[in-house]
Motif scaffolding. Structure first.
Motif, short mmCIF file in Angstrom:
data_model
loop_
_atom_site.label_atom_id
_atom_site.label_comp_id
_atom_site.label_asym_id
_atom_site.label_seq_id
_atom_site.Cartn_x
_atom_site.Cartn_y
_atom_site.Cartn_z
N LYS A 226 0.83 -1.20 0.00
CA LYS A 226 0.00 0.00 0.00
C LYS A 226 0.87 1.26 0.00
CE LYS A 226 -4.05 -2.02 2.25
NZ LYS A 226 -4.98 -1.94 3.39
N SER A 227 0.30 2.33 -0.56
CA SER A 227 0.99 3.62 -0.54
C SER A 227 0.01 4.72 -0.13
CB SER A 227 1.56 3.95 -1.93
OG SER A 227 0.52 3.99 -2.89
N LYS A 228 0.52 5.73 0.54
CA LYS A 228 -0.31 6.86 0.94
C LYS A 228 0.22 8.12 0.27
CE LYS A 228 -1.96 9.56 4.87
NZ LYS A 228 -1.89 9.78 6.34
N ILE A 229 -0.61 8.75 -0.55
CA ILE A 229 -0.22 9.98 -1.24
C ILE A 229 -0.78 11.17 -0.46
CG2 ILE A 229 -0.22 11.20 -3.43
CD1 ILE A 229 1.02 8.39 -3.54
N VAL A 230 0.09 12.02 0.05
CA VAL A 230 -0.38 13.19 0.81
C VAL A 230 -0.50 14.43 -0.07
CG1 VAL A 230 0.45 12.40 3.03
CG2 VAL A 230 1.99 13.71 1.56
#
Length: 316
Positions: A226-230
């Motif tokens: 998973k990746s979190k784009i801020v």
């Protein structure tokens, strides 16, 4: 090489090589040079024998230049441009030094940050009296290229643009990850995919391209991570500001990496983002109409020269 040996060489073959490199097709090169496709094929055979290199390799229907071919074209393009200028200088049709109109080039946001100044310097040197307009590639760039409001666009290849735009691939790009200098991962010798998933990402938005996932998102998705784009933004300064004030990570291309200051760290990773998905290239985008005019041909040559210098100087 001795002059006598040079006289035995057909220097027109260098023009053929340059044209093939631009067109990636023997048929298109023949059309541009006003010769038969058979003549182009014979010329390519001679070049392969003289230079001891295949020069172009057919893969999946594509006509791909070898590394040696890219290197040679980088050397001969400025020479061919200088030869053209010798003859242009004897004509009353056009003078680069006297042109006082506007020249407009649109560049992908992160590329503009990385080498927009180099493009400007080359154009200003070649057209000292012109107004040089360097702008970011936006959602309207494609249409403005088609309407000849912008002469040349510089962006990744391949991207989703009109088939009425020609593309001239210049060189392949490699990708890296950067963070602020005091980031928790900056001192780690080798950073893993699991390491980077513990931190958020800042992603540069590229019109006509970033509708797709960014390179790092594609890699993580491929590995079922998973990746979190801020932040997604086409504002490079905002992206860098967020990096400075957080533990975010930003994927960047090598040209961008060479431009950022010592305030940022380049992460050494135990994985290579470039092996996932399609390779990405820096390319010029323009209409066929551009090179039918003396001005367009000169602008095109000037921008190409700027990019070849990046490669020759080891920046690209």
């Amino acid at each position: 090489m001795h002059e006598k040996t040079l006289l035995t060489k057909d220097l027109n073959l260098l023009l053929l090589l340059s044209t093939l490199h631009e067109e990636r097709s023997t048929a298109s090169a023949a059309e541009r040079l006003f010769v038969t496709q058979s003549a182009v094929s014979k010329g390519l055979k001679k070049l392969r024998e003289q230079l001891n290199d295949p020069l172009f390799v057919r893969t999946r229907g594509s006509f791909v230049p070898t590394e040696r071919c890219d290197e040679l074209v980088g050397k001969i393009t400025p020479i061919l441009d200088d030869i053209k200028n010798v003859y242009i200088g004897t004509s009353d049709q056009f003078s680069r030094s006297e042109y006082s109109g506007e020249i407009c080039v649109a560049i992908n946001t992160t590329m503009n940050f990385a080498f927009g100044d180099e493009v400007y310097r080359q154009l200003h040197g070649d057209f000292p009296d012109a107004t040089i307009r360097i702008m970011n590639w936006s959602d309207s760039t494609e249409q403005r290229l088609l309407n000849n409001k912008i002469q040349i666009g510089i962006n990744y290849y391949p991207i989703d643009v009109s088939k009425d735009l020609n593309s001239d691939v210049m060189f392949q790009e490699q990708f890296h990850l950067i963070t602020r200098k005091s980031h928790p991962l900056s001192d780690k010798k080798l950073v893993s995919l699991n390491d980077v998933t513990q931190h958020p990402f800042v992603v540069s938005v590229i019109p006509n391209y970033s509708a797709q996932k960014s390179k790092i998102e594609y890699v993580l998705n491929k590995m079922k991570l998973k990746s979190k784009i801020v932040l997604r933004s086409d504002n490079v300064n905002l992206c860098l500001d967020v990096l400075n004030q957080s533990d975010a990570i930003m994927p960047i291309h090598s040209l961008f990496k060479n431009k950022v200051s010592s305030d940022y760290s380049i992460l050494d990773t135990d994985f290579d983002m470039d092996i996932y998905g399609k390779s990405m290239y820096v390319a010029l985008f323009y209409t066929s109409q551009l090179t039918t005019t003396q001005l367009g041909t000169e602008v095109f040559g000037s921008v190409k020269k700027a990019l070849y210098k990046l490669r020759t100087n080891g920046i690209a």
